[in-house]
Structures are given as structure tokens and as C-alpha cells.
Scaffold this motif. Structure first.
Motif, PDB file in Angstrom:
ATOM      1  N   GLY A  11       0.859  -1.200   0.000  1.00 30.17           N
ATOM      2  CA  GLY A  11       0.000   0.000   0.000  1.00 30.17           C
ATOM      3  C   GLY A  11       0.880   1.229   0.000  1.00 30.17           C
ATOM      4  O   GLY A  11       1.636   1.458   0.949  1.00 30.17           O
ATOM      5  N   GLY A  13      -0.181   4.569  -0.706  1.00 30.82           N
ATOM      6  CA  GLY A  13      -0.927   5.827  -0.719  1.00 30.82           C
ATOM      7  C   GLY A  13      -0.340   6.783   0.303  1.00 30.82           C
ATOM      8  O   GLY A  13       0.883   6.790   0.546  1.00 30.82           O
ATOM      9  N   ALA A  35       1.350  -2.420  -4.538  1.00 37.21           N
ATOM     10  CA  ALA A  35       0.256  -1.442  -4.610  1.00 37.21           C
ATOM     11  C   ALA A  35      -0.968  -2.133  -5.208  1.00 37.21           C
ATOM     12  O   ALA A  35      -1.018  -3.363  -5.307  1.00 37.21           O
ATOM     13  CB  ALA A  35       0.690  -0.231  -5.413  1.00 37.21           C
ATOM     14  N   ALA A  57       0.171  -7.518  -3.039  1.00 33.70           N
ATOM     15  CA  ALA A  57       0.450  -7.458  -1.600  1.00 33.70           C
ATOM     16  C   ALA A  57       0.564  -8.849  -0.989  1.00 33.70           C
ATOM     17  O   ALA A  57       1.353  -9.062  -0.052  1.00 33.70           O
ATOM     18  CB  ALA A  57      -0.653  -6.663  -0.902  1.00 33.70           C
ATOM     19  N   PRO A  74      -5.992  -0.412   2.352  1.00 33.28           N
ATOM     20  CA  PRO A  74      -7.311  -0.264   2.956  1.00 33.28           C
ATOM     21  C   PRO A  74      -7.569  -1.357   4.009  1.00 33.28           C
ATOM     22  O   PRO A  74      -6.981  -2.451   3.963  1.00 33.28           O
ATOM     23  CB  PRO A  74      -8.252  -0.373   1.754  1.00 33.28           C
ATOM     24  CG  PRO A  74      -7.427   0.205   0.617  1.00 33.28           C
ATOM     25  CD  PRO A  74      -6.031  -0.288   0.885  1.00 33.28           C
ATOM     26  N   PRO A  97      -7.410   0.708  11.539  1.00 32.07           N
ATOM     27  CA  PRO A  97      -7.796  -0.278  12.552  1.00 32.07           C
ATOM     28  C   PRO A  97      -7.240  -1.642  12.171  1.00 32.07           C
ATOM     29  O   PRO A  97      -7.220  -2.004  10.990  1.00 32.07           O
ATOM     30  CB  PRO A  97      -9.322  -0.251  12.483  1.00 32.07           C
ATOM     31  CG  PRO A  97      -9.650   0.274  11.121  1.00 32.07           C
ATOM     32  CD  PRO A  97      -8.536   1.166  10.727  1.00 32.07           C
ATOM     33  N   PRO A 122       0.476   1.512  14.359  1.00 36.56           N
ATOM     34  CA  PRO A 122       0.902   2.921  14.419  1.00 36.56           C
ATOM     35  C   PRO A 122      -0.079   3.894  15.107  1.00 36.56           C
ATOM     36  O   PRO A 122      -0.649   4.773  14.455  1.00 36.56           O
ATOM     37  CB  PRO A 122       1.100   3.303  12.952  1.00 36.56           C
ATOM     38  CG  PRO A 122       1.164   2.028  12.202  1.00 36.56           C
ATOM     39  CD  PRO A 122       0.327   1.052  12.972  1.00 36.56           C
ATOM     40  N   ASP A 181     -11.743   5.135  12.377  1.00 40.13           N
ATOM     41  CA  ASP A 181     -10.610   5.735  11.674  1.00 40.13           C
ATOM     42  C   ASP A 181      -9.827   6.696  12.571  1.00 40.13           C
ATOM     43  O   ASP A 181      -8.603   6.603  12.669  1.00 40.13           O
ATOM     44  CB  ASP A 181     -11.134   6.467  10.430  1.00 40.13           C
ATOM     45  CG  ASP A 181     -10.024   6.816   9.451  1.00 40.13           C
ATOM     46  OD1 ASP A 181      -9.031   6.070   9.386  1.00 40.13           O
ATOM     47  OD2 ASP A 181     -10.149   7.836   8.750  1.00 40.13           O
ATOM     48  N   HIS A 185      -7.824   6.585  17.415  1.00 38.15           N
ATOM     49  CA  HIS A 185      -6.569   7.266  17.794  1.00 38.15           C
ATOM     50  C   HIS A 185      -6.772   8.036  19.104  1.00 38.15           C
ATOM     51  O   HIS A 185      -5.921   8.020  19.991  1.00 38.15           O
ATOM     52  CB  HIS A 185      -6.178   8.293  16.723  1.00 38.15           C
ATOM     53  CG  HIS A 185      -5.245   7.786  15.671  1.00 38.15           C
ATOM     54  ND1 HIS A 185      -3.991   7.305  15.950  1.00 38.15           N
ATOM     55  CD2 HIS A 185      -5.362   7.728  14.324  1.00 38.15           C
ATOM     56  CE1 HIS A 185      -3.377   6.970  14.818  1.00 38.15           C
ATOM     57  NE2 HIS A 185      -4.194   7.213  13.819  1.00 38.15           N
ATOM     58  N   ALA A 219      -6.899   8.992   0.187  1.00 41.04           N
ATOM     59  CA  ALA A 219      -7.225   9.706   1.417  1.00 41.04           C
ATOM     60  C   ALA A 219      -6.936  11.196   1.261  1.00 41.04           C
ATOM     61  O   ALA A 219      -5.977  11.590   0.604  1.00 41.04           O
ATOM     62  CB  ALA A 219      -6.398   9.136   2.561  1.00 41.04           C
TER      63      ALA A 219
HETATM   64  N1  LIG Z   1      -1.645   5.636  11.786  1.00 44.50           N
HETATM   65  C1  LIG Z   1      -2.063   6.719  11.162  1.00 44.50           C
HETATM   66  O1  LIG Z   1      -1.859   7.840  11.628  1.00 44.50           O
HETATM   67  C2  LIG Z   1      -2.784   6.567   9.850  1.00 44.50           C
HETATM   68  C3  LIG Z   1      -2.992   7.686   9.032  1.00 44.50           C
HETATM   69  C4  LIG Z   1      -3.612   7.496   7.797  1.00 44.50           C
HETATM   70  C5  LIG Z   1      -4.035   6.239   7.401  1.00 44.50           C
HETATM   71  N2  LIG Z   1      -3.854   5.180   8.244  1.00 44.50           N
HETATM   72  C6  LIG Z   1      -4.297   3.816   7.833  1.00 44.50           C
HETATM   73  O2  LIG Z   1      -3.507   3.410   6.721  1.00 44.50           O
HETATM   74  C7  LIG Z   1      -4.270   2.642   5.818  1.00 44.50           C
HETATM   75  C8  LIG Z   1      -4.180   3.281   4.421  1.00 44.50           C
HETATM   76  O3  LIG Z   1      -4.728   4.589   4.485  1.00 44.50           O
HETATM   77  P1  LIG Z   1      -4.257   5.750   3.485  1.00 44.50           P
HETATM   78  O4  LIG Z   1      -4.717   7.012   4.118  1.00 44.50           O
HETATM   79  O5  LIG Z   1      -2.835   5.610   3.140  1.00 44.50           O
HETATM   80  O6  LIG Z   1      -5.176   5.416   2.227  1.00 44.50           O
HETATM   81  P2  LIG Z   1      -4.860   5.759   0.706  1.00 44.50           P
HETATM   82  O7  LIG Z   1      -6.151   5.600  -0.011  1.00 44.50           O
HETATM   83  O8  LIG Z   1      -4.098   7.047   0.576  1.00 44.50           O
HETATM   84  O9  LIG Z   1      -3.855   4.587   0.275  1.00 44.50           O
HETATM   85  C9  LIG Z   1      -4.222   3.235   0.230  1.00 44.50           C
HETATM   86  C10 LIG Z   1      -3.317   2.572  -0.787  1.00 44.50           C
HETATM   87  O10 LIG Z   1      -3.574   1.176  -0.802  1.00 44.50           O
HETATM   88  C11 LIG Z   1      -3.484   0.757  -2.158  1.00 44.50           C
HETATM   89  N3  LIG Z   1      -4.197  -0.491  -2.347  1.00 44.50           N
HETATM   90  C12 LIG Z   1      -5.521  -0.689  -2.554  1.00 44.50           C
HETATM   91  N4  LIG Z   1      -5.763  -2.008  -2.726  1.00 44.50           N
HETATM   92  C13 LIG Z   1      -4.565  -2.637  -2.636  1.00 44.50           C
HETATM   93  C14 LIG Z   1      -4.161  -3.976  -2.757  1.00 44.50           C
HETATM   94  N5  LIG Z   1      -5.029  -4.959  -3.020  1.00 44.50           N
HETATM   95  N6  LIG Z   1      -2.859  -4.268  -2.579  1.00 44.50           N
HETATM   96  C15 LIG Z   1      -1.952  -3.313  -2.339  1.00 44.50           C
HETATM   97  N7  LIG Z   1      -2.284  -1.998  -2.232  1.00 44.50           N
HETATM   98  C16 LIG Z   1      -3.583  -1.673  -2.381  1.00 44.50           C
HETATM   99  C17 LIG Z   1      -4.090   1.902  -2.951  1.00 44.50           C
HETATM  100  O11 LIG Z   1      -3.668   1.880  -4.276  1.00 44.50           O
HETATM  101  C18 LIG Z   1      -3.528   3.101  -2.200  1.00 44.50           C
HETATM  102  O12 LIG Z   1      -2.291   3.493  -2.720  1.00 44.50           O
HETATM  103  C19 LIG Z   1      -5.674   2.581   6.402  1.00 44.50           C
HETATM  104  O13 LIG Z   1      -5.839   1.383   7.096  1.00 44.50           O
HETATM  105  C20 LIG Z   1      -5.730   3.762   7.348  1.00 44.50           C
HETATM  106  O14 LIG Z   1      -6.632   3.569   8.431  1.00 44.50           O
HETATM  107  C21 LIG Z   1      -3.235   5.333   9.437  1.00 44.50           C
END
Ligand SMILES: NC(=O)c1ccc[n+]([C@@H]2O[C@H](COP(=O)([O-])OP(=O)(O)OC[C@H]3O[C@@H](n4cnc5c(N)ncnc54)[C@H](O)[C@@H]3O)[C@@H](O)[C@H]2O)c1
Length: 374
Positions: A11, A13, A35, A57, A74, A97, A122, A181, A185, A219
Motif C-alpha cells: 500500500g 498511498g 500497490a 500485496a 485499505p 484499525p 501505528p 478511523d 486514535h 485519502a
Molecule cells: N496511523 C495513522 O496515523 C494513519 C494515518 C492514515 C491512514 N492510516 C491507515 O492506513 C491505511 C491506508 O490509508 P491511506 O490514508 O494511506 O489510504 P490511501 O487511499 O491514501 O492509500 C491506500 C493505498 O492502498 C493501495 N491499495 C488498494 N488495494 C490494494 C491492494 N489490493 N494491494 C496493495 N495496495 C492496495 C491503494 O492503491 C492506495 O495506494 C488505512 O488502514 C488507514 O486507516 C493510518
């Protein structure tokens, strides 16, 4: 000298990129990324300087040349990827989560226990030095017995019906959205800082944007407006609670509050003093007394030892969100190397959070107080 850890990030993103930076900062090697498509993985590998792109993945989770798998996909993919990686003998850093519900989180915990591997989650706001200082004040009894824990976590990136994300879809994001979400936190941070445990909750959830453009963009971006579809997950959560230790509290959680970007705010009120923390101003901590309120600025020279440990630059040279991630990943890798860093959020904290989310959903559904499984 410790061998360099070989890391894979699934992932790429918003948060996958933050992880990739933290991996390097901790001195590990970014071996592979995966990705949503092989092509986007290749692009990300180039941008992030990974040795290679994995086809998907699932392959990355079990790749023989990877020691630690970071799961940044996700939410629906967290459990299958974490279990596969653990069963393949990897250490795991899995985003929150942890799973779509408490049962899924417990299955991950069982896999981590069976494998004898580290799984870190995290909850990175724990890594603000000012938070650690507040925690030290509470632990030393400086605030007296705690009476009231309260605050909010507000964002605005889903305020418009034109805003969409995979997070909105319960099949992908889970049955709770705003609370799971970001409310998760807040609860983690306040339990961590106060040492109190939420015993029971009463929750009111509201979906204030009943239909959204389908599109599911990354996001914190606005999706291209497609057909409208009904929304089944909450935009807003109001939760009041009691703690095992006898305090009361409340939190307002929203992803539809114009002007609020990532405003996690908490106040902890004790009999002799209080602390106020605002994630968007993390260099400062308010310490309240009847005789006057002082503002402590992050300064390793004057803070509690655990806070000073996390202050990586001198006072006045601002630390922020990426620094929290760098510090969290460094501690996760220290745990993998056999030490026990104070305050590292691990699989038990992920399970705990999932149980609070489940209690919030049950309370909102039944309009009753619900106990949180200890
Ligand atoms: N700890 C924190 O502070 C924090 C902050 C933001 C997000 N998160 C968590 O991180 C995770 C991702 O969130 P994000 O904000 O980066 O979302 P995002 O939409 O920006 O990124 C998600 C990424 O996953 C990729 N993806 C989708 N399906 C996939 C697959 N089958 N295999 C591999 N990659 C795949 C997408 O292409 C995208 O690049 C979520 O679980 C979110 O809750 C945590």
C-alpha cells in the motif's frame, strides 16, 4: 552491529509513503513495495527508491527476502495480509484499525502469539514528546486523581457530498468509519496518557452526508463526482464514557467539520491540575492550575526522561507528524531486535481499540450503555 532489516511496504498511498520514509530513517532497507496494480507498484518503487516492485500485496507478505511487512492498505486487507505475513515468520507493522472487527483483531493477535513475532500498530500520536510529558505528570501524581477526560478529533476532508473514499464503504473500511478511523486514535492516546481504561460507552452516531459521489479517491483528496450512492457509515460520533478507575469523559469525532484538518485535542482534568494537548500544535502542552496556567514548549532539557528521549531536535525546531512515525518505527524495530521500548503500541493495543469500536457500534445501535470487553 545489528543486521540491516529488510522491509516490504504494502500500500503506497498517503500512509505507505510516510512508512517508507520512516523505514529509511530507522536504518532499514526498503526491499519491495506492493500497490493496487503492478504498474502503480513499479511507479511507487521508483518514487520511493525501493529495490523492486512486487506483483501484489499477498506476494509481498510472504516474500523470502523480507523480514518486516508494513501493511498500509485499505482496512479489509489488514487481517489476511497480517496473518499471512506472521505465518510466514515475518514481523509486522499493521495500520489501524487492525481489522474490521474485534474478532478479526483477535485472530491477528493469535497469529502473532503463535509465530512469536512482533506486531506493532501505528498509534503514532503517542510519540509526541509533549504527550509523553503529560503522561509522566499523570503517572507522578502531579495532577492528582483524574476526574474528567474529554476532547475531540475533527477533520473536514469528507465534508462535501462530492468527497468519497474507500473508507466510506463498510465492506472495505469497516462498519464504523469516523470513530474507527480517528476516534480510535483519540481513545488510544487518552488511555495511554491517563493510564485510565474506558469501561463503558454511550454513543450517538450520525451520517450527516446521506449520499456521496462514488469514486473512492485516495485519502484526503476530493474524488471526481460520479453517481451518488447512499452512505452507511458515520460521519460523526459523540461518545461519553466511564473509566475503570472512576473518571468520566466524552469525545466528539467528525470528518465533516469545515476548517479542522487533523485536530486531535484532549484535556485531562485532575483534582490538582490539568493538561491540554492539541495535535495541530504539538510543540506545546498546557498545564493548568487553579493559580494559573503555564505553557510548556517541547524542550529536551526540561521534560520528563521519556519525553526527552523522543525529542530529536533542540527546542524551537519544530517536530511533527512524520517525526512521530520515524520514532514509532525505530521503536518497533528495536522491539524486533529484542528490547522493550516504553509505549510501543502493539497487537494488544490494536485488539483493545477494536473492542472499543465494537462497543461504540453496539451502543449506537441499541441506544444503551455498553461495556467494553477488557
Ligand atoms: N496511523 C495513522 O496515523 C494513519 C494515518 C492514515 C491512514 N492510516 C491507515 O492506513 C491505511 C491506508 O490509508 P491511506 O490514508 O494511506 O489510504 P490511501 O487511499 O491514501 O492509500 C491506500 C493505498 O492502498 C493501495 N491499495 C488498494 N488495494 C490494494 C491492494 N489490493 N494491494 C496493495 N495496495 C492496495 C491503494 O492503491 C492506495 O495506494 C488505512 O488502514 C488507514 O486507516 C493510518
Amino acid at each position: 552491529m545489528r543486521e540491516q532489516l529488510r522491509v516490504g511496504v504494502a500500500g503506497t498511498g498517503f500512509i505507505g509513503r510516510v512508512h517508507a520514509h520512516a523505514v529509511r530513517s530507522a536504518g532499514a532497507r526498503l526491499v519491495a513495495v506492493a500497490a493496487s496494480t503492478p504498474e502503480s507498484a513499479r511507479r511507487a518503487a521508483g518514487e520511493l527508491g525501493a529495490d523492486r516492485a512486487e506483483t501484489d500485496a499477498a506476494a509481498l507478505a510472504v516474500a523470502p527476502d523480507v523480514d518486516v511487512v508494513h501493511i498500509c492498505t485499505p482496512n479489509d486487507l489488514h487481517e489476511p495480509l497480517a496473518v499471512a505475513a506472521l505465518e510466514a515468520g515475518k514481523h509486522v507493522v499493521c495500520e489501524k484499525p487492525l481489522a474490521l472487527d474485534a474478532e478479526g483483531a483477535a485472530r491477528i493477535q493469535a497469529a502473532a502469539t503463535a509465530a512469536g513475532r512482533v506486531l506493532a500498530v501505528p498509534y503514532v500520536y503517542r510519540f509526541h514528546p509533549t504527550v509523553r510529558h503529560a503522561r509522566a505528570l499523570v503517572a507522578a501524581g502531579d495532577l492528582g486523581p483524574l476526574r474528567l477526560l474529554h476532547g475531540s478529533y475533527q477533520q473536514d476532508w469528507l465534508a462535501s457530498p462530492d468527497d468519497d473514499s474507500w473508507r466510506v464503504d463498510p465492506e472495505v473500511g469497516g462498519r464504523s468509519r469516523a470513530f474507527a478511523d480517528i476516534g480510535s486514535h483519540w481513545c488510544d492516546l487518552v488511555e495511554f496518557t491517563s493510564g485510565h481504561r474506558i469501561a463503558r460507552v454511550q454513543a450517538l452516531l450520525s451520517t450527516v452526508v446521506p449520499e456521496r459521489a462514488s469514486g473512492g479517491g485516495p485519502a484526503f483528496s476530493t474524488a471526481a463526482a460520479g453517481d451518488r450512492r447512499p452512505v452507511a457509515t458515520e460521519d460523526v460520533a459523540l461518545v461519553q464514557f466511564e473509566t475503570v478507575e472512576g473518571a468520566v469523559g466524552s469525545v466528539v469525532v467528525s470528518q465533516v467539520s469545515p476548517g479542522r484538518k487533523n485536530r486531535l485535542w484532549f484535556e485531562i482534568d485532575g483534582a490538582d491540575g490539568g493538561v491540554v494537548f492539541d495535535q495541530e500544535q504539538p510543540e506545546r502542552l498546557e498545564i493548568g492550575r487553579r493559580t494559573g496556567t503555564t505553557v510548556l514548549f517541547r524542550d529536551p532539557a526540561t521534560m520528563a526522561p521519556d519525553a526527552a528521549r523522543l525529542a530529536t531536535v533542540p527546542a524551537g525546531h519544530a517536530q511533527g507528524y512524520q517525526d512521530c512515525f520515524d520514532l514509532f518505527v525505530a521503536d518497533a524495530y528495536a522491539a524486533i531486535a529484542g528490547s522493550t521500548p516504553d509505549g510501543l503500541p502493539t497487537v494488544g493495543d490494536g485488539v483493545r481499540s477494536a473492542r472499543i469500536v465494537d462497543a461504540v457500534l453496539a451502543s449506537a445501535r441499541t441506544r444503551t450503555w455498553q461495556g467494553v470487553t477488557p
